[in-house]
Design a protein around this motif. Structure first.
Motif, mmCIF file in Angstrom:
data_model
loop_
_atom_site.group_PDB
_atom_site.id
_atom_site.type_symbol
_atom_site.label_atom_id
_atom_site.label_comp_id
_atom_site.label_asym_id
_atom_site.label_seq_id
_atom_site.Cartn_x
_atom_site.Cartn_y
_atom_site.Cartn_z
ATOM 1 N N THR A 136 99.885 114.915 -53.501
ATOM 2 C CA THR A 136 101.165 114.968 -54.202
ATOM 3 C C THR A 136 101.187 113.912 -55.299
ATOM 4 N N PRO A 137 101.816 114.228 -56.424
ATOM 5 C CA PRO A 137 101.865 113.249 -57.521
ATOM 6 C C PRO A 137 102.763 112.070 -57.172
ATOM 7 N N LEU A 138 102.327 110.896 -57.561
ATOM 8 C CA LEU A 138 103.117 109.685 -57.364
ATOM 9 C C LEU A 138 103.850 109.384 -58.660
ATOM 10 N N ARG A 139 105.124 109.157 -58.555
ATOM 11 C CA ARG A 139 105.921 108.841 -59.730
ATOM 12 C C ARG A 139 106.319 107.380 -59.669
ATOM 13 N N ASP A 158 108.398 105.904 -67.473
ATOM 14 C CA ASP A 158 108.199 106.709 -66.273
ATOM 15 C C ASP A 158 106.811 107.319 -66.363
ATOM 16 N N SER A 159 106.041 107.166 -65.299
ATOM 17 C CA SER A 159 104.689 107.709 -65.306
ATOM 18 C C SER A 159 104.423 108.453 -64.002
ATOM 19 N N ASN A 189 93.679 109.168 -59.935
ATOM 20 C CA ASN A 189 93.575 109.264 -61.387
ATOM 21 C C ASN A 189 94.422 108.182 -62.054
ATOM 22 N N LEU A 190 94.151 107.942 -63.321
ATOM 23 C CA LEU A 190 94.954 106.994 -64.073
ATOM 24 C C LEU A 190 96.345 107.571 -64.302
#
Length: 156
Positions: free
Chosen positions: A19-22, A71-72, A78-79
């Motif tokens: 899952t993407p980390l925000r 916000d990234s 990954n970077l």
């Protein structure tokens, strides 16, 4: 019966790792507070009371204040990739009154790609050992400022 539950649990654990980390870095933007700052009306003290301390202040041009917000998102190892960014610059005149408010976004983010693992330089290429042992015998040679008779005085 246990096998499907075990497979489902294992699949859930594996998918949870993908899952993407925000993440959020910097100033937390409140649009109402930002829009409350008016050029020609507000000064340093009122901006400080409304928005709080800036992310950083410029050293020149009467010390402009900058508020940064980013916000990234990244996926596993990954970077991180910038999804949204706000850079707000508040300029002041010599009396401390707000003269301008400038906003910019993620379009100002520079993406650079370094060259290899070393920086190219002009000049000759030397190896580690030539750098390490290259000055042996160079101390006190003619024209290098060393050598001479010693003593530090000219004798007639």
């Amino acid at each position: 019966m246990r096998q499907p539950i075990l497979i489902a649990a294992l699949a859930g654990i594996v998918l949870a790792g993908c899952t993407p980390l925000r993440s959020h870095q910097g100033y937390i933007v409140d649009a109402d507070l930002v829009n409350a700052i008016q050029p020609g009306i507000d000064n340093r003290e009122s901006v400080l009371a409304t928005l709080g301390h800036p992310t950083f202040a410029a050293q020149f041009n009467q010390g402009d204040w900058y508020y940064l917000s980013r916000d990234s998102r990244n996926l596993s190892f990954n970077l991180p990739k910038v999804k949204d960014q706000l850079t707000m610059q508040i300029s002041f005149d010599a009396k401390g009154t707000v003269t301008a408010i400038r906003r910019s976004g993620a379009d100002q983010v520079a993406s650079i790609t370094p060259m290899k693992k070393s920086t190219p330089t002009l000049g000759r290429k030397r190896s580690f050992f030539s750098d390490l042992f290259g000055n042996i015998g160079a101390v006190g040679t003619a024209g290098m400022g060393g050598g001479g008779t010693g003593g530090g005085r000219d004798t007639p």
